[in-house]
Enzyme design. Sequence first.
Site, PDB file in Angstrom:
ATOM      1  N   GLU A 142       0.834  -1.205   0.000  1.00 52.74           N
ATOM      2  CA  GLU A 142       0.000   0.000   0.000  1.00 52.74           C
ATOM      3  C   GLU A 142       0.863   1.246   0.000  1.00 52.74           C
ATOM      4  OE1 GLU A 142      -4.149  -1.278   2.312  1.00 52.74           O
ATOM      5  OE2 GLU A 142      -2.678  -0.001   3.323  1.00 52.74           O
ATOM      6  N   GLU A 229      -6.630  -7.376  -0.729  1.00 55.87           N
ATOM      7  CA  GLU A 229      -7.018  -7.165   0.672  1.00 55.87           C
ATOM      8  C   GLU A 229      -8.386  -6.493   0.680  1.00 55.87           C
ATOM      9  OE1 GLU A 229      -3.783  -5.534   3.029  1.00 55.87           O
ATOM     10  OE2 GLU A 229      -5.208  -4.418   4.252  1.00 55.87           O
TER      11      GLU A 229
END
Length: 241
Positions: A142, A229
């Site tokens: 991320e 995710e």
Amino acid sequence: LAQAGAALADVSPLSVSGNKILAGGQPASFAGNSLFWSNTGWGGEKYYNGNVVSWLKNDWKSRVIRVAMGVDEGGGYLQDPASNKARVKAVVDAAIANDMYVIIDWHSHHAEDYRPQAVAFFEEMARTYGKNNHVIYEVYNEPLNISWSGTIKPYAQAVISAIRTIDPDNLIIVGTPNWSQDVDAASRDPISGANIAYTLHFYAGTHGQGLRDKAQTALNNGIPLFVTEWGSVNASGDGAV
């Protein structure tokens, strides 16, 4: 593809065609679990073993498991490489044995600061596992609010190039700006090369139509997305379902 939970002699190779990810050349869908950070002392490391992997396959009917190897935080790969790498390999080996896909995730918010270490790590993973259809490389978990074209893309190109020298075809997934939300930015300046997909993270308590719109824009612009995710609660992990 075989039904979920059914024994497979192997798993189908993954490839990209336009904005789709294919398994054995056919559109496919599979779901599974992401482990918590692997960092030593964080509490999630106890799940990095073969018993958990086989249980998720048999009880949850999971087809994929994500190895979230912490990198630069305390107890992560940079501080404790031997323990974290051993956890990664335990799960990857178990996933292969259980005919599951497995995502090897460089679980960092600052991967561009550790590019040489990422290159070396993924070279080792490619040498060890590149001949297995099961393995998917996620080169950046991320990114924060940083430039796609100026920062994330050059980092990803360097890591992808290192992987491709060893493993020409396994799927590679690249994180996108703002905690892997701005897939639309990536779609306007995609990475050239085969079998590359882009990360979208979605937490239903926090995200909604705005993020779905970004996903649709990216798909319309021709890039494939992989949700590595997601959660039914807030992006923080808190909040009601």
